[in-house]
Scaffold this active site. Structure first.
Site, mmCIF file in Angstrom:
data_model
loop_
_atom_site.group_PDB
_atom_site.id
_atom_site.type_symbol
_atom_site.label_atom_id
_atom_site.label_comp_id
_atom_site.label_asym_id
_atom_site.label_seq_id
_atom_site.Cartn_x
_atom_site.Cartn_y
_atom_site.Cartn_z
ATOM 1 N N LYS A 188 0.680 -1.199 -0.082
ATOM 2 C CA LYS A 188 -0.095 -0.119 -0.075
ATOM 3 C C LYS A 188 0.819 1.219 0.179
ATOM 4 C CE LYS A 188 -3.783 2.162 2.645
ATOM 5 N NZ LYS A 188 -4.811 1.865 3.813
ATOM 6 N N SER A 245 -9.472 1.573 2.889
ATOM 7 C CA SER A 245 -8.443 2.607 1.986
ATOM 8 C C SER A 245 -7.390 1.755 1.409
ATOM 9 C CB SER A 245 -7.870 3.606 2.796
ATOM 10 O OG SER A 245 -6.929 3.226 3.670
ATOM 11 N N SER A 270 -9.704 -0.704 7.183
ATOM 12 C CA SER A 270 -8.982 -0.370 5.950
ATOM 13 C C SER A 270 -8.629 -1.892 5.468
ATOM 14 C CB SER A 270 -8.105 0.710 5.837
ATOM 15 O OG SER A 270 -8.893 1.902 5.711
#
Length: 440
Positions: free
Chosen positions: A38, A115, A139
């Site tokens: 990420k 996210s 997330s």
């Protein structure tokens, strides 16, 4: 960059590159596995973008690499790139107006969840074996559920968040995704601390609260019945506990009483005690986000996408509420939940309130869904306990999942319970849905 690559990688990647493991003759535990990262993790020499072009423009290359990334490399895995994320981590939907929304491989007309959207999509699309994400408010758990894969939010503080852009340090965790429990366990064996000697081998109690499934979950997916049947088959009827979680929290968290009347008037489906828990988590998160990022937002005035703009503004203009009460509530809730899952107990809940949302839905239509989602997500958030999202399969074109929660530090126990239960969960899911309506 993501839009240019979208045809080949479902829009999952911000940047593709190769991080090689050390040359070694020995068989390392993650040898041969690939992973994605990420774009919130630092990699030395590369700019960490935080999901927003203005953040990337105003920050230089990282001077050090996240210890979690280094640990995966040292264990023999190969890093293959950075993945798209929601701007500044401020959503659980997975839509990014700057870099594009990664395509959910399970349900292309639905959001992938955020996210850690790109990290989940990269795994679900079989582009990598596992991926790294972060989970502050949900997330890892939400995109895992939406994309039909496994996602682990470890116990808070157990895995290093060094060289990861902070959101809210009280809740920030580093988590990971995989398509199967075997790979997830291999990764967990590397990234989790060494096990203690007193790991419980069998769960003593399985709490499957009826209110969480009937009020906050989706009745049509039958997960409540599937879980009860599976647990009874593996661990016996005596292990089952179907008490209402809302009532348990109200009776065992005294500070709830200061807030609960305000949350008992809602006409929308809700569990008031868990709505209070969610409210407290939101306020604490906004306060820490403001301390971390208000100066940058006020100075740079970044271009933020729809929905994100409003959430960031709400956070950086947040005026501290009764923070002392929230901190007391956090301590009381952690103590109450510890008593519920003591001596090898497991709490099972829906990961999310239902099917992944359709792409580009209006904000007003999301309000009730998000409220129910955060009532569920806040349970592990406020307590700091570990949570594993488990895919049950795809029904009617959308993935369905459940979650197991265990005591803080019981992460390996949680994984072992999931491994023992999963085959039966699959069988009971097929039985409940019918083979014609089930796909794994």
């Amino acid at each position: 960059m993501a839009m240019e690559l979208k045809d080949g990688d479902y829009g999952a990647f911000m940047d593709k590159f190769e991080l090689l493991p050390p040359q070694s003759q020995e068989q390392l535990p993650l040898h041969g596995l690939t992973f994605a990262i990420k774009d919130i993790f630092d990699i030395s020499g590369r700019v960490t973008g935080f999901g927003n072009p203005d953040w990337a423009r105003t920050h230089g290359p990282a001077t050090a690499t996240s210890p979690v990334v280094l640990a995966a490399l040292a264990a023999g895995a190969t890093g293959v790139g950075k993945t798209v994320m929601d701007e500044m981590g401020c959503s659980i939907d997975g839509e990014n107006s700057h870099y594009g929304t990664p395509t959910n491989p399970c349900a292309p007309d639905r959001v992938p969840g955020g996210s850690s959207s790109g990290s989940a999509v990269a795994v679900a699309a079989n582009l990598v074996d596992f991926s790294l994400g972060t989970d502050t408010g949900g997330s890892v758990r939400v995109p895992a559920a939406y994309c039909g894969i496994f996602g682990l939010r470890p116990s808070h503080g157990l895995v290093s968040t060094e060289n990861v852009i902070p959101m809210s340090q009280m809740f920030d965790t580093v988590g990971w995704f995989a398509r199967d429990l075997s790979t997830l366990s291999r990764v967990s064996n590397v990234l989790l601390p060494s096990p203690a000697d007193n790991i419980t081998k069998q769960p003593t109690k399985f709490t499957i609260p009826k209110d969480c499934f009937e009020i906050l979950g989706s009745l049509k997916d039958q997960t409540y019945q599937i879980l009860n049947a599976s647990v009874a088959k593996i661990f016996g009827n005596d292990a089952l506990d179907n008490r209402n979680l809302g009532e348990f929290v109200s009776n065992n968290v005294p500070t709830i009483g200061k807030f609960i009347s305000d949350f008992s008037k809602s006409e929308a489906p809700a569990v008031p005690a868990l709505s209070v828990i969610s409210y407290a988590v939101g306020c604490l998160q906004r306060s820490e986000f403001k301390a971390n990022h208000a100066d940058w937002v006020n100075t740079v005035k970044p271009n933020l996408g729809p929905g994100i703009r409003e959430r960031v503004h709400q956070a950086i203009t947040y005026e501290d509420g009764p923070m002392e009460d929230f901190h007391v509530l956090r301590i009381e809730f952690k103590s109450a939940l510890a008593a519920l899952v003591k001596d090898g107990g497991i709490l099972a809940i829906p990961t999310v309130p239902g099917s992944p949302l359709k792409l580009r839905m209006e904000a007003a239509a999301l309000e009730n869904f998000r409220a129910r989602a955060f009532s569920l997500l806040a349970i592990a958030g406020l307590s700091g306990f570990c949570q594993l999202s488990i895919p049950l399969g795809v029904r009617g074109g959308v993935p369905v999942s459940v979650s197991l929660i265990a005591h803080h530090g019981a992460d390996r126990f949680l994984l072992s319970v999931a491994q023992e239960l999963y085959e039966t969960l699959e069988k009971e899911t097929k039985k409940a849905w019918g083979s014609s309506d089930y796909s794994s």
